[in-house]
Design a protein around this motif. Structure first.
Motif, PDB file in Angstrom:
ATOM      1  N   GLN A 186      -5.321  -5.561   1.098  1.00  0.00           N
ATOM      2  CA  GLN A 186      -4.073  -5.715   0.338  1.00  0.00           C
ATOM      3  C   GLN A 186      -4.362  -6.233  -1.064  1.00  0.00           C
ATOM      4  N   VAL A 187      -5.275  -7.179  -1.188  1.00  0.00           N
ATOM      5  CA  VAL A 187      -5.643  -7.709  -2.509  1.00  0.00           C
ATOM      6  C   VAL A 187      -6.276  -6.611  -3.357  1.00  0.00           C
ATOM      7  N   ARG A 188      -7.151  -5.795  -2.746  1.00  0.00           N
ATOM      8  CA  ARG A 188      -7.782  -4.696  -3.485  1.00  0.00           C
ATOM      9  C   ARG A 188      -6.751  -3.672  -3.955  1.00  0.00           C
ATOM     10  N   LEU A 189      -5.758  -3.377  -3.104  1.00  0.00           N
ATOM     11  CA  LEU A 189      -4.711  -2.435  -3.497  1.00  0.00           C
ATOM     12  C   LEU A 189      -3.888  -2.972  -4.667  1.00  0.00           C
ATOM     13  N   VAL A 190      -3.535  -4.238  -4.629  1.00  0.00           N
ATOM     14  CA  VAL A 190      -2.759  -4.840  -5.719  1.00  0.00           C
ATOM     15  C   VAL A 190      -3.575  -4.850  -7.003  1.00  0.00           C
ATOM     16  N   ALA A 191      -4.866  -5.183  -6.896  1.00  0.00           N
ATOM     17  CA  ALA A 191      -5.723  -5.204  -8.083  1.00  0.00           C
ATOM     18  C   ALA A 191      -5.888  -3.805  -8.663  1.00  0.00           C
ATOM     19  N   ALA A 192      -6.024  -2.808  -7.806  1.00  0.00           N
ATOM     20  CA  ALA A 192      -6.182  -1.428  -8.291  1.00  0.00           C
ATOM     21  C   ALA A 192      -4.913  -0.949  -8.986  1.00  0.00           C
ATOM     22  N   ARG A 193      -3.771  -1.298  -8.440  1.00  0.00           N
ATOM     23  CA  ARG A 193      -2.510  -0.889  -9.083  1.00  0.00           C
ATOM     24  C   ARG A 193      -2.310  -1.617 -10.400  1.00  0.00           C
ATOM     25  N   SER A 194      -2.738  -2.891 -10.462  1.00  0.00           N
ATOM     26  CA  SER A 194      -2.635  -3.645 -11.719  1.00  0.00           C
ATOM     27  C   SER A 194      -3.561  -3.075 -12.780  1.00  0.00           C
ATOM     28  N   ALA A 195      -4.680  -2.515 -12.357  1.00  0.00           N
ATOM     29  CA  ALA A 195      -5.653  -1.953 -13.288  1.00  0.00           C
ATOM     30  C   ALA A 195      -5.266  -0.547 -13.726  1.00  0.00           C
ATOM     31  N   GLY A 196      -4.165  -0.042 -13.196  1.00  0.00           N
ATOM     32  CA  GLY A 196      -3.694   1.263 -13.625  1.00  0.00           C
ATOM     33  C   GLY A 196      -4.211   2.416 -12.805  1.00  0.00           C
ATOM     34  N   ALA A 197      -4.725   2.152 -11.618  1.00  0.00           N
ATOM     35  CA  ALA A 197      -5.207   3.231 -10.748  1.00  0.00           C
ATOM     36  C   ALA A 197      -4.019   4.077 -10.303  1.00  0.00           C
ATOM     37  N   ALA A 198      -4.309   5.277  -9.921  1.00  0.00           N
ATOM     38  CA  ALA A 198      -3.258   6.191  -9.476  1.00  0.00           C
ATOM     39  C   ALA A 198      -2.589   5.646  -8.220  1.00  0.00           C
ATOM     40  N   ALA A 199      -1.293   5.778  -8.189  1.00  0.00           N
ATOM     41  CA  ALA A 199      -0.532   5.309  -7.028  1.00  0.00           C
ATOM     42  C   ALA A 199      -0.838   6.196  -5.825  1.00  0.00           C
ATOM     43  N   PRO A 200      -0.889   5.611  -4.649  1.00  0.00           N
ATOM     44  CA  PRO A 200      -1.141   6.429  -3.464  1.00  0.00           C
ATOM     45  C   PRO A 200       0.015   7.404  -3.238  1.00  0.00           C
ATOM     46  N   ASP A 201      -0.293   8.475  -2.538  1.00  0.00           N
ATOM     47  CA  ASP A 201       0.742   9.491  -2.306  1.00  0.00           C
ATOM     48  C   ASP A 201       1.853   8.952  -1.408  1.00  0.00           C
ATOM     49  N   ALA A 202       2.996   9.576  -1.484  1.00  0.00           N
ATOM     50  CA  ALA A 202       4.171   9.122  -0.730  1.00  0.00           C
ATOM     51  C   ALA A 202       3.934   9.213   0.775  1.00  0.00           C
ATOM     52  N   GLU A 203       3.203  10.239   1.197  1.00  0.00           N
ATOM     53  CA  GLU A 203       2.929  10.405   2.626  1.00  0.00           C
ATOM     54  C   GLU A 203       2.074   9.255   3.155  1.00  0.00           C
ATOM     55  N   GLY A 204       1.060   8.858   2.373  1.00  0.00           N
ATOM     56  CA  GLY A 204       0.213   7.735   2.768  1.00  0.00           C
ATOM     57  C   GLY A 204       0.985   6.432   2.819  1.00  0.00           C
ATOM     58  N   CYS A 205       1.870   6.233   1.869  1.00  0.00           N
ATOM     59  CA  CYS A 205       2.702   5.020   1.855  1.00  0.00           C
ATOM     60  C   CYS A 205       3.632   4.988   3.055  1.00  0.00           C
ATOM     61  N   ALA A 206       4.190   6.119   3.417  1.00  0.00           N
ATOM     62  CA  ALA A 206       5.091   6.188   4.568  1.00  0.00           C
ATOM     63  C   ALA A 206       4.338   5.885   5.858  1.00  0.00           C
ATOM     64  N   ALA A 207       3.117   6.403   5.974  1.00  0.00           N
ATOM     65  CA  ALA A 207       2.311   6.146   7.169  1.00  0.00           C
ATOM     66  C   ALA A 207       1.959   4.662   7.264  1.00  0.00           C
ATOM     67  N   THR A 208       1.584   4.067   6.131  1.00  0.00           N
ATOM     68  CA  THR A 208       1.258   2.642   6.120  1.00  0.00           C
ATOM     69  C   THR A 208       2.487   1.805   6.456  1.00  0.00           C
TER      70      THR A 208
END
Length: 140
Positions: free
Chosen positions: A50-72
């Motif tokens: 979770q920390v890595r995901l937040v850091a990646a989004r803060s760094a401007g990494a591409a957002a995960p796809d909607a399907e992956g978010c729904a599965a999570t």
């Protein structure tokens, strides 16, 4: 990164299934220390992911796809339901242990004669209970 989070959630679900099954069985069945340690490790992996995901989004990494978010999100919902069941089972086990310790204490006081009654000058009856030593051997 969501793959790491999803696989850790699956692992936590499996651990919770086993722990809940053990806690739900009649009688006293100890949950193995290894199972508790594994649950703690998996929770650490989930927190790190979770920390890595937040850091990646803060760094401007591409957002995960909607399907992956729904599965999570679906996995998180299922895990939260299992955690609620786990919490209820643990609360029940703790309450039963508290009741058992209270009964043991009451019986030890009754058997040891640690109660006394004193009549006062006013005619009132005063009760006093002496502490009863109780030792529990919890070594395995």
């Amino acid at each position: 990164m969501t793959h790491d989070l999803n696989s850790a959630l699956v692992s936590l679900d499996l651990i919770l299934d086993e722990e809940n099954a053990r806690l739900g069985m009649p009688g006293f069945d100890l949950v193995p220390r290894e199972l508790v340690a594994a649950k703690m490790r998996v929770v650490g992996v989930i927190e790190a992911a979770q920390v890595r995901l937040v850091a990646a989004r803060s760094a401007g990494a591409a957002a995960p796809d909607a399907e992956g978010c729904a599965a999570t999100a679906a996995m998180l919902e299922r895990t939260m339901q299992k955690l609620a069941t786990n919490a209820a089972l643990l609360e029940r086990r703790i309450a039963l242990c508290d009741d058992l310790m209270g009964a043991i204490t009451d019986e030890a006081k009754r058997l040891s004669g640690g109660r006394s009654m004193v009549y006062r000058a006013t005619g009132a009856l005063s009760h006093a209970e002496q502490p009863t030593p109780i030792a529990i051997n919890n070594s395995l």
